[in-house]
Design a protein around this motif. Structure first.
Motif, PDB file in Angstrom:
ATOM      1  N   MET A 297       0.823  -1.202   0.000  1.00  0.00           N
ATOM      2  CA  MET A 297       0.000   0.000   0.000  1.00  0.00           C
ATOM      3  C   MET A 297       0.863   1.260   0.000  1.00  0.00           C
ATOM      4  N   LEU A 298       1.972   1.191   0.746  1.00  0.00           N
ATOM      5  CA  LEU A 298       2.875   2.349   0.760  1.00  0.00           C
ATOM      6  C   LEU A 298       3.452   2.606  -0.631  1.00  0.00           C
ATOM      7  N   GLU A 299       3.802   1.548  -1.333  1.00  0.00           N
ATOM      8  CA  GLU A 299       4.319   1.719  -2.689  1.00  0.00           C
ATOM      9  C   GLU A 299       3.277   2.350  -3.604  1.00  0.00           C
ATOM     10  N   ALA A 300       2.018   1.960  -3.435  1.00  0.00           N
ATOM     11  CA  ALA A 300       0.946   2.535  -4.256  1.00  0.00           C
ATOM     12  C   ALA A 300       0.764   4.015  -3.937  1.00  0.00           C
ATOM     13  N   VAL A 301       0.826   4.380  -2.637  1.00  0.00           N
ATOM     14  CA  VAL A 301       0.702   5.792  -2.242  1.00  0.00           C
ATOM     15  C   VAL A 301       1.870   6.601  -2.799  1.00  0.00           C
ATOM     16  N   ARG A 302       3.071   6.057  -2.698  1.00  0.00           N
ATOM     17  CA  ARG A 302       4.247   6.766  -3.212  1.00  0.00           C
ATOM     18  C   ARG A 302       4.129   6.998  -4.717  1.00  0.00           C
TER      19      ARG A 302
ATOM     20  N   HIS B 196       1.355   7.173  -6.494  1.00  0.00           N
ATOM     21  CA  HIS B 196       0.298   8.146  -6.775  1.00  0.00           C
ATOM     22  C   HIS B 196       0.765   9.561  -6.442  1.00  0.00           C
TER      23      HIS B 196
END
Length: 351
Positions: free
Chosen positions: A1-6, A8
């Motif tokens: 999830m952190l990778e997806a936030v980064r 985005h």
């Protein structure tokens, strides 16, 4: 999830958020220590920083620099002719070995750094990558080099290969079992056969040392499996269907069994590949380093089960007769290939 936030945040240009999320991600992955993360993201940034952490970092640096000074003196005494670059290389190797620090059970509070472990670990990673299917190669190598039992086992073998020979035989036997099931499947496609054979060049015999990285060597042609022989020359494997082959492999002609038209068509296709390789041999040698002047080919086609009324030996004999009269091309059924590979493993069934 952190990778997806980064990702985005980067897409919308919120670089401050990218940095914050990156720190969180590095902490989650173990690249940032918890005290470090806590100090970066204090609730009140104008408050007093953690003095204990500051002292801890200072002591860590003092210990590290003291070790470097002592190690430099020892290295200089042992190597009086060494220069600055030699010393830098020495400390670089120490830094790599530090990843494999161990804590001896009989010396609580003390740690031990054994020289050369990083080199052993790199060698192990390469061997494991080539021979054993392991998800995390670095972690597997680390466990082996930090285990006294595993190190003793490797040290007892002159080449350090005993463990890997057993693992390689196990891997080959498992791969061969999967291939046999695919070969015997009456619904399987050529693509599935190719997937089962990729990465298992040993199945084709000891004269092959590996697979070529490129399959599209000549414009308009893409070989199924490009093997490299021991002499460096290319060997092309052309795959046709196995037990799902439509039509017979051999037919009766004047009292003898002879290959059918679809076998001859497959041989003709392989010959066309060789012609294209011959015509482009200079370019392939210069650009890819592949020798194709002495290239050869193998056609894998069919299974005795497609003709249950014909003895398996009669089918194999007809194909062997064809092989003796066709230069540079060999024809085999998938079953004969698998049987030969099984015999090479020396399994009880093959015996």
């Amino acid at each position: 999830m952190l990778e997806a936030v980064r990702r985005h945040a980067a897409d919308v240009g919120e670089w401050q958020v990218v940095r914050l999320v990156q720190d969180s991600l590095e902490y989650a992955e173990g690249r940032i220590l918890q005290p470090d993360l806590n100090d970066r993201y204090r609730l009140f940034q104008d408050g007093v920083r953690n003095t204990n952490l500051q002292k801890g970092v200072g002591n860590l640096l003092r210990t590290g620099f003291g070790f470097a000074a002592e190690a430099s003196r020892e290295y200089a005494d042992a190597n009086p002719q060494a220069g600055v670059h030699d010393l830098i290389a020495y400390f670089s190797s120490l830094a790599e070995d530090a990843r494999f620090l161990e804590a001896p059970e009989d010396r609580p509070g003390r740690y031990r750094l054994l020289r050369g472990r990083a080199e052993i670990a790199v060698w192990l990673e390469r061997v494991l990558r080539e021979r054993v299917d392991i998800e995390d190669l670095e972690e597997a190598a680390r466990r082996i080099v930090t285990s006294p039992e595993a190190i003793a086992l490797l040290a007892a073998d002159a080449q350090g290969q005993m463990v890997f020979r057993a693992a390689e035989l196990q891997r080959r036997a498992a791969g061969l079992e999967v291939l046999r099931k695919v070969v015997d499947d009456t619904t399987v496609t050529e693509h599935a056969l190719q997937r089962a054979l990729e990465g298992q060049h040993w199945i084709f015999g000891g004269r092959f040392v590996g697979e070529a990285a490129h399959r599209r060597l000549v414009s308009g042609d893409e070989v199924d499996i490009p093997l490299i022989r021991g002499d460096g020359a290319l060997h092309v494997v052309e795959l046709k269907r196995a037990a799902s082959l439509g039509g017979p492999l051999v037919k009766k002609y004047r009292g003898s069994w002879v290959p059918t038209a679809q076998v001859h068509n497959a041989v003709g296709q392989a010959v066309n590949y060789l012609v294209g390789l011959d015509e482009n041999r200079h370019r392939l040698r210069e650009e890819l380093g592949i020798e194709t002047r002495r290239a050869s080919a193998m056609v894998l086609i069919g299974h005795p089960s497609v003709q249950p009324s014909v003895p398996e030996e009669s089918i194999n004999e007809a194909l062997r007769t064809l092989n003796t009269h066709v230069n540079r091309v060999e024809v085999l059924t998938y079953k004969e290939l698998v049987d030969n590979a099984e015999r090479s493993l020396g399994t009880p069934d093959s015996a």
